[in-house]
Motif scaffolding. Structure first.
Motif, mmCIF file in Angstrom:
data_model
loop_
_atom_site.group_PDB
_atom_site.id
_atom_site.type_symbol
_atom_site.label_atom_id
_atom_site.label_comp_id
_atom_site.label_asym_id
_atom_site.label_seq_id
_atom_site.Cartn_x
_atom_site.Cartn_y
_atom_site.Cartn_z
ATOM 1 N N UNK A 199 -9.369 20.021 -8.957
ATOM 2 C CA UNK A 199 -10.310 19.541 -9.959
ATOM 3 C C UNK A 199 -9.817 18.225 -10.527
ATOM 4 N N UNK A 200 -10.758 17.348 -10.863
ATOM 5 C CA UNK A 200 -10.429 15.984 -11.264
ATOM 6 C C UNK A 200 -11.085 15.692 -12.604
ATOM 7 N N UNK A 201 -10.334 15.047 -13.482
ATOM 8 C CA UNK A 201 -10.837 14.790 -14.833
ATOM 9 C C UNK A 201 -11.853 13.648 -14.857
ATOM 10 N N UNK A 202 -12.673 13.646 -15.876
ATOM 11 C CA UNK A 202 -13.728 12.644 -16.038
ATOM 12 C C UNK A 202 -13.130 11.240 -16.122
ATOM 13 N N UNK A 203 -13.690 10.315 -15.364
ATOM 14 C CA UNK A 203 -13.222 8.933 -15.359
ATOM 15 C C UNK A 203 -12.065 8.672 -14.415
ATOM 16 N N UNK A 204 -11.592 9.712 -13.734
ATOM 17 C CA UNK A 204 -10.428 9.556 -12.854
ATOM 18 C C UNK A 204 -10.751 8.682 -11.647
ATOM 19 N N UNK A 205 -9.749 7.901 -11.259
ATOM 20 C CA UNK A 205 -9.815 7.094 -10.044
ATOM 21 C C UNK A 205 -8.726 7.584 -9.109
ATOM 22 N N UNK A 206 -9.114 7.953 -7.893
ATOM 23 C CA UNK A 206 -8.176 8.517 -6.925
ATOM 24 C C UNK A 206 -8.172 7.658 -5.667
ATOM 25 N N UNK A 207 -7.134 6.832 -5.472
ATOM 26 C CA UNK A 207 -7.046 6.027 -4.245
ATOM 27 C C UNK A 207 -6.555 6.857 -3.082
ATOM 28 N N UNK A 208 -7.187 6.697 -1.930
ATOM 29 C CA UNK A 208 -6.846 7.446 -0.727
ATOM 30 C C UNK A 208 -6.850 6.511 0.479
ATOM 31 N N UNK A 209 -6.176 6.917 1.538
ATOM 32 C CA UNK A 209 -6.313 6.209 2.806
ATOM 33 C C UNK A 209 -7.692 6.506 3.369
ATOM 34 N N UNK A 210 -8.312 5.497 3.925
ATOM 35 C CA UNK A 210 -9.672 5.662 4.421
ATOM 36 C C UNK A 210 -9.719 6.527 5.671
ATOM 37 N N UNK A 211 -8.654 6.455 6.465
ATOM 38 C CA UNK A 211 -8.647 7.166 7.742
ATOM 39 C C UNK A 211 -7.498 8.158 7.808
ATOM 40 N N UNK A 212 -7.684 9.205 8.598
ATOM 41 C CA UNK A 212 -6.621 10.168 8.833
ATOM 42 C C UNK A 212 -5.516 9.528 9.666
ATOM 43 N N UNK A 213 -4.288 10.044 9.521
ATOM 44 C CA UNK A 213 -3.172 9.547 10.310
ATOM 45 C C UNK A 213 -2.138 10.657 10.426
ATOM 46 N N UNK A 214 -1.293 10.561 11.454
ATOM 47 C CA UNK A 214 -0.268 11.581 11.684
ATOM 48 C C UNK A 214 1.136 11.072 11.420
ATOM 49 N N UNK A 215 1.292 9.783 11.133
ATOM 50 C CA UNK A 215 2.609 9.213 10.850
ATOM 51 C C UNK A 215 2.548 8.415 9.558
ATOM 52 N N UNK A 216 3.718 8.253 8.957
ATOM 53 C CA UNK A 216 3.793 7.449 7.739
ATOM 54 C C UNK A 216 3.568 5.972 8.081
ATOM 55 N N UNK A 217 3.057 5.201 7.140
ATOM 56 C CA UNK A 217 2.861 3.770 7.389
ATOM 57 C C UNK A 217 4.189 3.070 7.689
ATOM 58 N N UNK A 218 4.121 2.003 8.466
ATOM 59 C CA UNK A 218 5.310 1.209 8.773
ATOM 60 C C UNK A 218 5.192 -0.140 8.079
ATOM 61 N N UNK A 219 6.328 -0.790 7.907
ATOM 62 C CA UNK A 219 6.368 -2.066 7.206
ATOM 63 C C UNK A 219 5.466 -3.079 7.908
ATOM 64 N N UNK A 220 4.659 -3.762 7.123
ATOM 65 C CA UNK A 220 3.766 -4.779 7.665
ATOM 66 C C UNK A 220 2.394 -4.260 8.036
ATOM 67 N N UNK A 221 2.211 -2.957 8.044
ATOM 68 C CA UNK A 221 0.917 -2.381 8.398
ATOM 69 C C UNK A 221 -0.046 -2.512 7.212
#
Length: 470
Positions: A374-396
């Motif tokens: 559950x999310x409170x009123x006015x909350x902003x939740x940033x997410x990755x747009x796409x699914x992925x199976x590995x952590x991001x790498x530098x420069x990505x």
């Protein structure tokens, strides 16, 4: 902060590489592999030397993992085997009693700390090991050393039991800092003195409800706890445990004893993958939450009692906050409904954006597929747009999906840095203010980024107004 798999005790390098490939075949996230006792030439107690039969080329093995975007975390209990090369060096600086027949170094002294540092830097960290799981540092006199034990420094047995795990956490964290490399590990006993150290508490106990209670209660002293998953008697319990652990400080499956996999119950494999992928997509929100833990001391997972404005008139159990905006209400096997206490303000369903209540106790019947969020009123939740199976790498450069819930304006501070080093302490980091304002009854989104050279997200995010769209 991604997904962690700890492999069976006697797995070899080839077994582990095969396991990583199985994760790839199942399209399942994997951040780091936990290598259990069999990597030592002898354990318990430990030599801290690689077993040459199972791991003939440790450096090559670790590099093979890194090539696949996976890191290695090594299990240990910090007691020294008579079969190890460290034994004779450490013996003059050890306690009067052994644990598992292993020496107990007095880590309040500089000499044993120096001996351990040189060995670990040469044989582990210098090869690319990313962290440790520190076992067997809990208990009392009939489990580790008795009250009559003595130590060269004069530290009493009781004092040493309280600080031994802390000493090893601090010592090992400093080794990684020397390499300008962050670590994130596990420890089986800790206390309030460890809130600044990069370790998560785990335990061999296995009650799902008590694990959630421990996760919640740990926030009162600012430390982290993982309700690790090991095994289950049926698919429902498996899924419920996997859902909980994916909304904890460390999403971990510990298969050291029985070789379980995330897909061990095929009938819920898709739901398990979905919740693991949701954790990966929530990395921008979660990483920013951990940044606030670092800069402001706010626990990333915390008890409802710490939520501002909440006045409790009765007991509250089995729900907690993840970050500033998301309320997590785990379900347990055998439950079809549960009550959830909503703090002041309006609250919305994370998945649908629909209003669920306002400062009240609600009863929910969420079904099996999803963990209630559950999310409170006015909350902003940033997410990755796409699914992925590995952590991001530098420069990505990562594409963002930014969600807004409710009808109120809101602000979220999105944090970013290189994710691996301590360069942020020198100012190498970025904050982005994500803001939704109201103008003429319209919700207006805005993103302002400071230090753009350290910001790895694309600056044309997709904004989703989860409630307004209804």
């Amino acid at each position: 902060l991604g997904f962690t798999q700890r492999v069976p005790t006697l797995y070899s390098d080839k077994d582990i590489i095969k396991e990583v490939e199985e994760f790839e075949a199942h399209d399942f996230p994997l951040d780091f592999i936990g290598v259990e006792p069999g990597w030592h030439s002898m354990a318990y107690p430990c030599t801290f030397e690689w077993d040459t039969t199972r791991f003939p080329d440790p450096e090559g093995f670790i590099q093979s993992l890194q090539d696949k975007g996976v890191r290695a975390n090594l299990w240990m209990n910090p007691y020294i085997s008579p079969a190890g090369i460290l034994y004779d060096q450490i013996k003059p600086f050890s306690g009067s009693h052994t644990v598992w027949n292993g020496l107990v170094p007095d880590f309040t002294m500089e000499e044993p700390k120096t001996i351990f540092r040189e060995h670990f830097m040469e044989h582990h960290i210098g090869l690319g090991v990313s962290g440790y799981k520190i076992d067997e540092v809990d208990g009392f006199d009939h489990w580790i050393w008795p009250d009559v034990a003595t130590f060269p420094s004069g530290t009493t047995a009781e004092e040493m039991r309280q600080i031994y795990g802390l000493l090893f956490q601090r010592m090992s964290a400093n080794w990684f800092r020397e390499m300008n490399q962050r670590t994130y590990g596990l420890v089986r006993a800790s206390n309030a003195g460890a809130s600044s150290l990069p370790y998560v508490i785990y335990n061999d106990y296995y009650s799902h409800r008590d694990f959630i209670t421990a996760l919640i209660n740990s926030s009162f002293i600012g430390v982290l706890w993982t309700p690790e998953v090991r095994s289950s008697g049926d698919a429902v319990d498996w899924l419920r445990r996997m859902q909980s652990v994916c909304f904890s400080p460390m999403a971990m499956l510990n298969a050291w004893a029985d070789g379980t996999k995330p897909w061990s119950f095929p009938e819920v494999e898709e739901q398990v993958r979905e919740v693991a992928q949701l954790r990966m997509r929530l990395l921008p929100y979660l990483y920013s939450t951990f940044a606030k833990y670092r800069f402001e001391g706010i626990p990333p997972f915390r008890a409802m009692q710490l939520e501002e404005g909440l006045i409790l008139t009765s007991e509250i159990k089995y729900q907690y906050m993840m970050g500033e905006s998301i309320l997590v209400a785990p379900m347990f096997a055998g439950m079809e409904t549960r009550e959830v206490l909503l703090p002041p303000g309006r609250w919305y369903d994370f998945y649908t954006g629909e209003l669920v209540g306002e400062e009240e106790v609600i009863t929910i019947t969420p079904g099996l597929d999803r963990i209630p969020l559950f999310v409170k009123d006015g909350a902003i939740v940033p997410m990755l747009k796409e699914e992925r199976t590995r952590m991001p790498v530098k420069g990505e450069i990562l594409s963002l999906e930014i969600r807004h819930y409710g009808k109120e304006p809101g602000v979220f501070q999105l944090y970013d840095d290189d994710g691996t080093s301590f360069n942020y302490e020198q100012g190498d980091y970025a904050w982005a203010e994500l803001k939704v304002s109201i103008e003429r009854n319209l919700l207006i989104p805005q993103m302002e980024v400071s230090n753009k050279e350290f910001f790895s997200y694309g600056q044309d995010p997709e904004w989703l107004f989860m409630t307004a769209s209804k």
